[in-house]
Design a protein around this motif. Structure first.
Motif, mmCIF file in Angstrom:
data_model
loop_
_atom_site.group_PDB
_atom_site.id
_atom_site.type_symbol
_atom_site.label_atom_id
_atom_site.label_comp_id
_atom_site.label_asym_id
_atom_site.label_seq_id
_atom_site.Cartn_x
_atom_site.Cartn_y
_atom_site.Cartn_z
ATOM 1 N N GLY A 274 84.478 17.402 45.851
ATOM 2 C CA GLY A 274 83.949 16.097 45.464
ATOM 3 C C GLY A 274 82.668 15.723 46.177
ATOM 4 O O GLY A 274 81.991 14.780 45.791
ATOM 5 N N ILE A 275 82.327 16.472 47.211
ATOM 6 C CA ILE A 275 81.144 16.107 47.996
ATOM 7 C C ILE A 275 79.877 16.429 47.210
ATOM 8 O O ILE A 275 79.746 17.520 46.672
ATOM 9 C CB ILE A 275 81.157 16.862 49.340
ATOM 10 C CG1 ILE A 275 82.354 16.403 50.173
ATOM 11 C CG2 ILE A 275 79.867 16.653 50.105
ATOM 12 C CD1 ILE A 275 82.510 17.147 51.475
ATOM 13 N N PRO A 276 78.969 15.502 47.111
ATOM 14 C CA PRO A 276 77.757 15.746 46.341
ATOM 15 C C PRO A 276 76.872 16.812 46.983
ATOM 16 O O PRO A 276 76.866 16.985 48.198
ATOM 17 C CB PRO A 276 77.051 14.392 46.329
ATOM 18 C CG PRO A 276 77.705 13.571 47.356
ATOM 19 C CD PRO A 276 79.035 14.136 47.639
ATOM 20 N N SER A 277 76.112 17.478 46.136
ATOM 21 C CA SER A 277 75.367 18.627 46.627
ATOM 22 C C SER A 277 74.282 18.219 47.625
ATOM 23 O O SER A 277 73.935 18.983 48.514
ATOM 24 C CB SER A 277 74.762 19.397 45.471
ATOM 25 O OG SER A 277 74.029 18.551 44.650
ATOM 26 N N ILE A 278 73.810 16.997 47.520
ATOM 27 C CA ILE A 278 72.769 16.572 48.454
ATOM 28 C C ILE A 278 73.318 16.564 49.882
ATOM 29 O O ILE A 278 72.623 16.897 50.840
ATOM 30 C CB ILE A 278 72.222 15.182 48.048
ATOM 31 C CG1 ILE A 278 71.144 14.696 49.009
ATOM 32 C CG2 ILE A 278 73.294 14.151 47.964
ATOM 33 C CD1 ILE A 278 69.788 15.177 48.639
ATOM 34 N N ILE A 279 74.595 16.239 50.013
ATOM 35 C CA ILE A 279 75.203 16.249 51.349
ATOM 36 C C ILE A 279 75.391 17.674 51.850
ATOM 37 O O ILE A 279 75.147 17.976 53.022
ATOM 38 C CB ILE A 279 76.535 15.475 51.336
ATOM 39 C CG1 ILE A 279 76.213 13.991 51.191
ATOM 40 C CG2 ILE A 279 77.351 15.740 52.593
ATOM 41 C CD1 ILE A 279 77.333 13.067 51.481
ATOM 42 N N TYR A 280 75.778 18.553 50.929
ATOM 43 C CA TYR A 280 75.824 19.964 51.307
ATOM 44 C C TYR A 280 74.459 20.411 51.813
ATOM 45 O O TYR A 280 74.337 21.138 52.786
ATOM 46 C CB TYR A 280 76.213 20.833 50.117
ATOM 47 C CG TYR A 280 77.676 20.839 49.820
ATOM 48 C CD1 TYR A 280 78.554 21.470 50.682
ATOM 49 C CD2 TYR A 280 78.174 20.219 48.689
ATOM 50 C CE1 TYR A 280 79.913 21.485 50.409
ATOM 51 C CE2 TYR A 280 79.522 20.230 48.409
ATOM 52 C CZ TYR A 280 80.387 20.867 49.272
ATOM 53 O OH TYR A 280 81.717 20.877 49.016
#
Lengths: 250, 285, 273
Positions: free
Chosen positions: B116-122
């Motif tokens: 669920g974590i958005p890719s920008i946070i990755y």
């Protein structure tokens, strides 16, 4: 008095003819058992009576089936009303994943009853008729999937009764149950014939003898013999029936 | 009695629902068609051999996307190579071996959270975690993508494992097969379709990823071999599209890349559909 | 065993990193000023770091996308799962996976060149790059996940439930909406939450169509900046407190996502009981 008349009915799945010229009259307020080996067409025939076979692609049906004098295949018949009149209980208990109450109330709600008091009454009566009220009256709001198999099947019977059908079709209703649950359902079915016409497919010949008033024997898509259960089992007219009930094949 | 037609309320419900459904389906279809036709229409005329086979040069004012294509291939390979054993192994452990329900719960919850974590946070974490230690490079991007795709692979594998009927396992155990043998002979073949589907989904996701790569893999356009390539910064096709469209206003090139990505997406989906059909057929036998 | 724990480690790692790098700026700016400050001017001589505009934009944008995307996706899913001919269903499923596979930058590109000028013309506003454009793009982008997950959930509804409903005299459509949909509700809820997550987390497409100006989202036609785009648009050239503030934004975004996940799990668990 007969409630359902079937005349020269044939049914095909694509090219395969599953039922051949079936003629039968189903007597009212009695229990009729359909027996025969697997694949003989008895379940198919049962499902034709409330047109559940309509849903299977490639099915073709000829002949007549009259319910209370109306041809059930006629264009004027609303299949939903037909199924309200002719209820069905399935082989595997299949309560909806909802509360016990909502399961039973589903049918009446579908047919437009929203009054809470009225629904409560219907639900209680149906559950009482299905001999399960005492077991569930304190947990009507609990999910139906938490019940035992036998209870689930009686709930399914209650659910079918709640729309006030005249006929109840039962497709091997006890084949997924243990012996104790089976005998409870059998007792229940025998009580229900006071008010309803019951047509029951069974694999179990003892069950047919114990429960039913009339027996129809199917073989390879043909209705071989139909008569009073006592007659069919004690002095069958047909050699094939005798072979089957004495266990020579099957 | 039988021929009483449906009440008005019920009929209204029928008609309304049918209309809403058809409307929604129509909208979806129109959307897909429009996107396909528009992007391909705008992009295909801009795809030239020169564009595909050269690298960009400020001197000749030429734009080429060869390095971006290579970078994309490298990063896909590197990511899959790392994520597959991790994801499949974890899934098999969870469904076949794990007995500690609490732990399984925690792991599944973690996987869910991860997906669920958005890719920008990755991208941000990847930047802190990998790029700060090994520099902005494709490998840092690939490692970030590994974390991103781990839940996908785990989930698809797990799901197909769950469709392997318990009776198969019991049957095999009943014949005296050991746990590992059952897993290898009965369970693994049953989940091949899940693994492949997971791979295809991951490839698609990697192809489409931009936010997570912007800060981890950078956006250089140099042509490299795979080893050097992984150690050097580089833009994938998607990142290149973003840079060309947003920063440089080169919409022709952007659409060309978009068209290529679109075609790749179609191909990937075809592959996925074929795989599924193939396995469905085999399963029904 | 170890393999399974890797995922847990990843989550822990991400959390720890985000918290560690996100806290300092919040400390310096002050939690209230940071979360509820209405002005973001990170490069001004007297920098202001209020992220309320980003938070509101993300919330509005996501809500708008859900409002449009969920009904359309849900209805499409019911049709495809229950009513469509198998051929139509497989073609449509293919189309939907295609939609899901299209990279977000492609959506951004098309949005930039079609939607943004379109909005400018139709509504006669000076700049079409706006909250509305972002909502539409997001709605389109969450559509495939909603359709796909809902179809999966609806397909998994045992046929016995539907047979039972039909046998009680319900029409097929009544059956699908009153039995199949409730039976699949946990899957459908998951689809919606997934949509929320995807919408709130989307960065690139939104960056290309929303105008990327840190305004309060007072109107649909305002150029706005989302939480995600706030991070990515300044990251490349930021330093010092500004950079730390960006990490804090990421932390806020992360907390949002965790909240969404927790809600989902809460619902799913309650459903099981």
């Amino acid at each position: 008095m007969s409630i359902i008349f079937v005349k020269d009915m044939c049914l095909w799945y694509g090219d395969h003819q599953a039922l051949k010229n079936v003629n039968i009259e189903i007597p009212e307020k009695s229990i009729t058992a359909f027996i025969g080996p697997s694949g003989c067409g008895k379940s198919t025939f049962l499902k034709t009576l409330n047109r559940m076979n309509d849903l299977i692609p490639g099915v073709k049906i000829t002949g007549d089936i009259c319910y209370e004098g109306t041809d059930i295949f006629s264009k004027e018949v609303d299949v939903n009303n037909l199924r309200k009149e002719i209820g069905m209980v399935f082989q595997k208990p299949n309560p909806f994943p909802m509360s016990i109450y909502d399961n039973v109330a589903y049918g009446p709600r579908t047919h437009g009853i929203t009054n809470r008091v009225q629904l409560d009454e219907i639900v209680e009566r149906a559950l009482r008729d299905a001999a399960i009220w005492d077991e569930v009256k304190d947990r009507l709001k609990k999910n139906a999937l938490g019940m035992s198999g036998g209870q689930q099947q009686r709930l399914c019977i209650a659910r079918a009764l709640a729309v006030e059908p005249k006929v109840l079709l039962m497709d091997e209703p006890t084949s997924a149950l243990d012996p104790i649950s089976t005998s409870r359902i059998e007792e229940l079915v025998m009580e229900l014939k006071e008010k309803y016409t019951i047509v029951m497919v069974t694999h179990n010949m003892q069950q047919a003898v114990r429960v039913s008033d009339y027996t129809a024997f199917f073989l390879l898509g043909e209705l071989v013999e139909f008569g009073k259960t006592d007659d069919v089992f004690s002095q069958p007219r047909e050699k094939r029936t005798e072979d089957y009930i004495t266990g020579r094949f099957g | 009695m039988l021929n009483k037609s449906l009440s008005k309320k019920r009929k209204g419900f029928e008609v309304l629902m049918k209309a809403l459904m058809l409307l929604s389906v129509g909208l979806t279809v129109a959307l897909v068609l429009f996107l396909l036709i528009y992007v391909l229409g705008q992009g295909v005329p801009n795809i030239t051999w020169e564009l595909l086979s050269t690298k960009p040069s400020y001197l000749t004012e030429r734009i080429g996307i060869l390095p971006d294509i290579l970078n994309t291939v490298y990063i896909v390979l590197a990511t899959l190579l790392i994520v597959l054993p991790l994801g499949v192994g974890a899934a098999i452990y969870l469904t076949e071996y794990a007995s500690n329900n609490k732990l399984v719960g925690i792991i599944e919850y973690a996987a869910e959270t991860l997906s669920g974590i958005p890719s920008i946070i990755y991208g941000l974490v990847g930047m802190l975690l990998f790029s700060n230690s090994m520099g902005t490079c494709l490998m840092a991007g690939a490692l970030t993508l590994v974390i991103m795709n781990l839940p996908t692979i785990m989930r698809t594998t797990q799901e197909s494992l769950k469709t392997v009927p318990q009776s198969y396992r019991e049957g095999a155990f009943g014949l005296g097969a050991g746990k590992w043998r059952v897993v290898r002979t009965v369970v693994l073949p049953g989940c091949v379709d899940g693994v492949i589907t997971g791979c295809i989904l991951s490839v698609g996701r990697i192809l489409g990823e931009s936010a997570a790569l912007l800060f981890t893999a950078g956006f250089a356009h140099a042509v490299n071999g795979i080893i050097d390539g992984l150690a050097a910064p580089g833009a994938t096709l998607t990142v290149a599209l973003y840079v060309y469209a947003k920063e440089q206003g080169e919409f022709g090139v952007a659409f060309a890349i978009a068209a290529i990505l679109m075609v790749l997406t179609v191909l990937i989906n075809f592959a996925a559909a074929l795989v599924q059909k193939h396995f469905a057929k085999r399963r029904s036998l | 065993m170890l393999l399974g724990l890797i995922t847990v480690c990843c989550v822990l790692l991400i959390t720890v990193y985000l918290v560690i790098s996100g806290i300092p700026a919040i400390r310096e700016i002050g939690l209230v000023n940071f979360l509820f400050g209405k002005e973001w001017a990170s490069t001004a001589s007297d920098p202001k770091y209020g992220i309320l505009p980003f938070i509101l934009t993300s919330v509005y944008g996501t809500a708008g996308a859900i409002l449009i995307g969920v009904p359309v996706g849900f209805m499409t899913a019911v049709y495809l799962s229950k009513l469509a001919y198998p051929k139509v269903k497989s073609v449509m499923q293919f189309a939907v996976s295609l939609l899901a596979g299209i990279p977000s930058v492609v959506y951004g590109l098309v949005g930039m060149l079609v939607l943004v000028p379109g909005i400018r013309k139709i509504f006669n506003v000076p700049d079409g790059a706006s909250l509305l454009a972002a909502i539409i793009v997001l709605a389109i982008m969450i559509l495939p996940s909603i359709i796909k997950m809902s179809i999966t959930a609806l397909d998994a509804v045992p046929k016995e439930y539907e047979d039972a409903s039909l046998a009680l005299g319900a029409t097929p459509i009544e059956t699908y909406f009153k039995v199949s949909v409730p039976a699949a509700k946990s899957g459908i809820a998951a689809a919606v939450v997934l949509g929320v997550g995807r919408a709130i987390g989307e960065a690139m497409a939104v960056m290309m169509v929303a105008g990327n100006v840190p305004n309060m989202p007072d109107s649909l036609f305002q150029s706005v900046r989302f939480l995600t785009t706030a991070v990515s648009s300044e990251m490349a050239y930021s330093s010092g407190l500004q950079r730390q503030a960006l990490f804090s934004i990421a932390l806020v975004l992360f907390l949002f996502i965790m909240l969404i996940n927790a809600t989902l799990n809460f619902f799913l668990k309650r459903e099981k009981e």
